[in-house]
Design an enzyme around this catalytic site. Sequence first.
Site, mmCIF file in Angstrom:
data_model
loop_
_atom_site.group_PDB
_atom_site.id
_atom_site.type_symbol
_atom_site.label_atom_id
_atom_site.label_comp_id
_atom_site.label_asym_id
_atom_site.label_seq_id
_atom_site.Cartn_x
_atom_site.Cartn_y
_atom_site.Cartn_z
ATOM 1 C CG ASP A 1 74.106 85.936 -37.698
ATOM 2 O OD1 ASP A 1 74.404 85.022 -38.491
ATOM 3 O OD2 ASP A 1 72.956 86.423 -37.623
ATOM 4 C CG HIS B 1 75.037 81.048 -41.326
ATOM 5 N ND1 HIS B 1 75.798 82.196 -41.253
ATOM 6 C CD2 HIS B 1 74.011 81.226 -40.439
ATOM 7 C CE1 HIS B 1 75.241 83.029 -40.371
ATOM 8 N NE2 HIS B 1 74.166 82.464 -39.864
ATOM 9 C CG HIS C 1 72.583 82.015 -34.723
ATOM 10 N ND1 HIS C 1 73.670 81.316 -35.186
ATOM 11 C CD2 HIS C 1 72.234 82.850 -35.733
ATOM 12 C CE1 HIS C 1 73.961 81.719 -36.411
ATOM 13 N NE2 HIS C 1 73.096 82.654 -36.775
ATOM 14 C CG ASP C 2 70.056 81.803 -38.041
ATOM 15 O OD1 ASP C 2 69.608 82.874 -37.578
ATOM 16 O OD2 ASP C 2 71.103 81.735 -38.702
ATOM 17 C CD GLU D 1 65.340 84.750 -37.594
ATOM 18 O OE1 GLU D 1 65.562 85.390 -36.549
ATOM 19 O OE2 GLU D 1 66.035 84.874 -38.615
ATOM 20 C CG ASP D 2 65.846 80.371 -40.553
ATOM 21 O OD1 ASP D 2 65.048 81.324 -40.612
ATOM 22 O OD2 ASP D 2 67.069 80.480 -40.730
HETATM 23 ZN ZN ZN Z 1 72.714 83.485 -38.686
#
Ligand code: ZN
Length: 185
Positions: A123, A36, A62-63, A66-67
Amino acid sequence: MPALIMPELLEALQFAAIHHQYDRRAGYDRLPYINHLIKVTNCLANRIGIKDEALLLAAVLHDIVEDTEVTVEQLERRFGGEVADIVEELTDDMSLPYDERKRLQVEQASKLSPKARVIRLVDKASNLRDIFNYPLDWSAEKKAAYLDNAIAVAERIKGDHPKLDAWFDETAAWAKQQLQAQQSA
Ligand code: ZN
């Protein structure tokens, strides 16, 4: 793309690959998460023609806040303040429920910086492609809600890159057709 971006971009890809190594995309195919991140970054560089280093690095990352356990401070030390700021803008508060996070994405979309906007739009479009291209155990309602959210976010942040706006609209129209086909099947 300026050749100088290459080493930093590879550094970010390696960093993302390591920290996301056990993450998988939602869906039966269990795609590696890094697919991704590469897809979004590649789209920005090669479909939209973005050459800005901080923007491309932030796309790869970018993630990650968050992850994974990576923090904004860690990104700042490793990739600089601008990259860390863009990633922070794109990080949802994961302590909130899913629907609330999606609602806030719409509410706060127009406050995003220009660089964060471009990543958000790619995204969303890229996720729409994946949601309807790969087997995913979401109900038609959940897919429809994702599509509505993506369109609502996009309406607030389009306008900077005509090529990107057109690709988003084309993707949203295609997703709508897929959804109708699934609902009538
Ligand atoms: Zn994403």
